[in-house]
Motif scaffolding. Sequence first.
Motif, short mmCIF file in Angstrom:
data_model
loop_
_atom_site.label_atom_id
_atom_site.label_comp_id
_atom_site.label_asym_id
_atom_site.label_seq_id
_atom_site.Cartn_x
_atom_site.Cartn_y
_atom_site.Cartn_z
N LEU A 47 16.49 7.37 -51.67
CA LEU A 47 16.98 7.18 -50.31
C LEU A 47 18.02 6.07 -50.28
O LEU A 47 19.07 6.20 -49.64
CB LEU A 47 15.81 6.85 -49.38
N ARG A 48 17.74 4.99 -50.97
CA ARG A 48 18.70 3.87 -51.05
C ARG A 48 20.01 4.33 -51.69
O ARG A 48 21.09 3.95 -51.26
CB ARG A 48 18.09 2.72 -51.85
N ALA A 64 19.59 17.68 -43.30
CA ALA A 64 19.29 19.06 -43.70
C ALA A 64 19.85 19.37 -45.08
O ALA A 64 19.22 20.08 -45.86
CB ALA A 64 19.84 20.04 -42.67
N ALA A 65 21.02 18.82 -45.39
CA ALA A 65 21.61 19.05 -46.72
C ALA A 65 20.74 18.45 -47.81
O ALA A 65 20.55 19.05 -48.87
CB ALA A 65 23.02 18.46 -46.78
N VAL A 66 20.18 17.29 -47.54
CA VAL A 66 19.30 16.63 -48.51
C VAL A 66 17.99 17.41 -48.64
O VAL A 66 17.50 17.63 -49.75
CB VAL A 66 19.03 15.17 -48.10
N ALA A 67 17.46 17.84 -47.50
CA ALA A 67 16.18 18.55 -47.52
C ALA A 67 16.28 19.88 -48.27
O ALA A 67 15.31 20.31 -48.90
CB ALA A 67 15.70 18.79 -46.09
N PHE A 80 25.64 16.91 -56.08
CA PHE A 80 25.47 16.80 -54.63
C PHE A 80 26.50 15.82 -54.06
O PHE A 80 27.17 16.12 -53.07
CB PHE A 80 24.04 16.34 -54.30
N VAL A 81 26.63 14.66 -54.68
CA VAL A 81 27.59 13.65 -54.20
C VAL A 81 29.02 14.18 -54.32
O VAL A 81 29.84 13.98 -53.42
CB VAL A 81 27.41 12.32 -54.96
#
Length: 90
Positions: A47-48, A64-67, A80-81
Motif C-alpha cells: 500500500l505504501r 478498482a484497478a488495484v483490486a 501495473f505501474v
Amino acid sequence: MVERNVREIAISALLDGRSRAADSVPILADDMPLGEAGLAISSLALLRAFIIVEDKLCVRIDDAAVADAQFATVGDFVRFVTRIDADRQT
C-alpha cells in the motif's frame, strides 16, 4: 516517461525504507516474489508503494484497478505501474 525510469520508480517504491545506497536502485528479476519467498513485502508495505508511485508520477491509482490486479512478483507490480504511467500520458 521512459520505461526504465518507471521501473526504477516502481522498485524504489517497493523497497522504500529498506537500507540501500542513496542513489542506487537494485536490479530485481521480474519473477522475484513479493511475498515471503522473495522480498517479503507486506500488504501494508505494498500500500505504501502505491502511495509513493502516486506521488512520484502525479497520478491517482483507482482502487478498482488495484483490486482487479494480482501482485505476486516484482514484474506484476512494475507492469501495473508502467500501465498507470502510460494511461496518464494518453
